[in-house]
Scaffold this motif. Structure first.
Motif, short mmCIF file in Angstrom:
data_model
loop_
_atom_site.label_atom_id
_atom_site.label_comp_id
_atom_site.label_asym_id
_atom_site.label_seq_id
_atom_site.Cartn_x
_atom_site.Cartn_y
_atom_site.Cartn_z
N ASP A 53 0.91 -1.37 0.00
CA ASP A 53 -0.07 -0.13 -0.05
C ASP A 53 0.88 1.19 0.07
OD1 ASP A 53 0.46 0.97 2.73
OD2 ASP A 53 -0.47 -0.99 3.19
N PRO A 54 0.29 2.59 -0.17
CA PRO A 54 1.17 3.85 -0.33
C PRO A 54 2.10 3.88 1.01
CG PRO A 54 -0.71 4.03 -1.16
CD PRO A 54 -1.17 2.69 -0.47
N LEU A 55 1.46 3.59 2.13
CA LEU A 55 2.31 3.79 3.44
C LEU A 55 3.46 2.67 3.39
CD1 LEU A 55 -0.59 4.83 5.94
CD2 LEU A 55 1.37 6.46 4.92
N HIS A 56 3.13 1.65 2.92
CA HIS A 56 4.38 0.72 2.93
C HIS A 56 5.35 1.09 1.93
CE1 HIS A 56 5.47 -3.78 2.64
NE2 HIS A 56 6.19 -3.12 3.31
N TYR A 57 4.75 1.73 0.87
CA TYR A 57 5.93 1.96 -0.05
C TYR A 57 6.70 3.02 0.58
CZ TYR A 57 6.69 2.09 -5.12
OH TYR A 57 7.05 2.02 -6.32
N LEU A 58 6.32 4.07 1.36
CA LEU A 58 6.90 5.23 1.73
C LEU A 58 8.04 4.55 2.88
CD1 LEU A 58 7.49 8.34 2.40
CD2 LEU A 58 5.47 8.10 3.86
N ALA A 59 7.50 3.43 3.63
CA ALA A 59 8.32 3.01 4.79
C ALA A 59 9.49 2.16 4.09
CB ALA A 59 7.76 2.10 5.59
N LEU A 60 9.21 1.58 3.01
CA LEU A 60 10.22 1.09 2.37
C LEU A 60 11.17 1.99 1.72
CD1 LEU A 60 8.18 -1.79 0.80
CD2 LEU A 60 10.10 -2.19 2.32
N GLY A 61 10.65 2.80 0.97
CA GLY A 61 11.62 4.02 0.45
C GLY A 61 12.40 4.81 1.54
N VAL A 62 11.98 4.98 2.60
CA VAL A 62 12.82 5.52 3.65
C VAL A 62 13.97 4.59 4.00
CG1 VAL A 62 12.80 6.28 6.15
CG2 VAL A 62 11.01 6.93 4.54
N THR A 63 13.36 3.46 4.40
CA THR A 63 14.63 2.21 4.60
C THR A 63 15.64 2.35 3.60
OG1 THR A 63 12.72 1.02 5.86
CG2 THR A 63 14.76 -0.55 5.04
N VAL A 64 15.11 2.29 2.17
CA VAL A 64 16.15 2.21 1.17
C VAL A 64 17.11 3.31 1.07
CG1 VAL A 64 16.57 2.22 -1.31
CG2 VAL A 64 14.83 0.52 -0.09
N LEU A 65 16.50 4.65 1.47
CA LEU A 65 17.34 5.92 1.36
C LEU A 65 18.34 5.97 2.37
CD1 LEU A 65 14.43 8.44 0.19
CD2 LEU A 65 16.40 7.61 -1.05
N ALA A 66 17.92 5.45 3.43
CA ALA A 66 18.78 5.33 4.65
C ALA A 66 19.69 4.25 4.73
CB ALA A 66 18.14 5.23 5.99
N GLY A 67 19.11 2.76 4.38
CA GLY A 67 19.89 1.51 4.38
C GLY A 67 20.98 1.43 3.33
N LEU A 68 20.79 1.84 2.16
CA LEU A 68 21.84 1.79 0.99
C LEU A 68 23.09 2.54 1.32
CD1 LEU A 68 21.91 0.20 -1.51
CD2 LEU A 68 21.10 2.28 -2.74
N PRO A 69 23.16 3.79 1.71
CA PRO A 69 24.40 4.35 2.08
C PRO A 69 25.00 3.67 3.33
CG PRO A 69 22.71 6.15 1.51
CD PRO A 69 22.04 4.55 1.56
N ALA A 70 24.04 3.29 4.22
CA ALA A 70 24.53 2.76 5.66
C ALA A 70 25.39 1.54 5.23
CB ALA A 70 23.47 2.37 6.40
N VAL A 71 24.75 0.68 4.56
CA VAL A 71 25.68 -0.60 4.31
C VAL A 71 26.75 -0.24 3.41
CG1 VAL A 71 23.61 -2.07 4.47
CG2 VAL A 71 24.32 -1.40 2.15
#
Length: 195
Positions: A53-71
């Motif tokens: 759903d759109p809110l899950h999309y947002l949660a996943l997007g935030v996770t990618v935006l922070a998680g990708l540089p972090a790893v």
């Protein structure tokens, strides 16, 4: 919807240099552009195919935006910065609250707590760092969106993904191994399996 895929690839290709720049600022090294862009495209496609759903999309997007540089920072410096692992927590919590789904508001913190406790045991054993615990909590916000089993699948997938890296580290006589990349890869696999 397959028609969105070319647009999403374009979005990922626009995001990739920005995320790569975050890594460059943090570690004074530039990740390989092709590999970083491929990882960004892959992450965006995983979000697209697993968001419910759109809110899950947002949660996943935030996770990618922070998680990708972090790893990537973890890969280079064996650390996961608090700004990228703890920083998203308030926004992710707000997204969960915005769902107004009581079951989800209970399930996600419980799943995150269980996974973080498991990773904390790894810290006590001297095998993981606290950054891994914080990253596990952040990932659990998106993983436990629809059910409580996806975070557990991610933990198992992480162990499977990290095994070849661990063997390679042993062969090369390295004592340290960044665990963040395996955590994010295992989480992506869990999302795809659970979608």
């Amino acid at each position: 919807m397959p028609s969105a895929v070319p647009f999403l690839v374009l979005v990922a290709m626009v995001l990739s240099p920005l995320l790569r720049h975050i890594v460059t600022l943090a570690v004074a090294r530039r990740p390989p552009i092709r590999l970083f862009t491929a990882a960004t495209v892959g992450a965006v496609l995983v979000v697209h195919y697993s968001a419910t759903d759109p809110l899950h999309y947002l949660a996943l997007g935030v996770t990618v935006l922070a998680g990708l540089p972090a790893v990537w920072i973890d890969h280079y410096q064996f650390r996961l910065p608090d700004l990228l692992t703890l920083g998203p927590y308030p926004l992710l919590a707000a997204v969960v609250i915005a769902t107004a789904d009581a079951d989800r508001m209970v399930r996600i913190p419980i799943a995150a707590g269980i996974v973080m406790t498991a990773y904390a045991l790894g810290v006590l054993a001297g095998q993981l760092g606290m950054g891994d615990v914080k990253l596990a909590g952040m990932l659990s916000f998106s993983l436990a969106w629809n059910d409580g089993t996806t975070p557990l699948i991610a933990v198992v997938a992480t162990l499977v993904v990290s095994a070849p890296w661990a063997v390679a580290a042993l062969v090369r006589r390295r004592r340290r191994l960044p665990y963040g990349p395996a955590m994010v890869t295992g989480s992506a696999l869990a999302l795809l399996v659970s979608a």
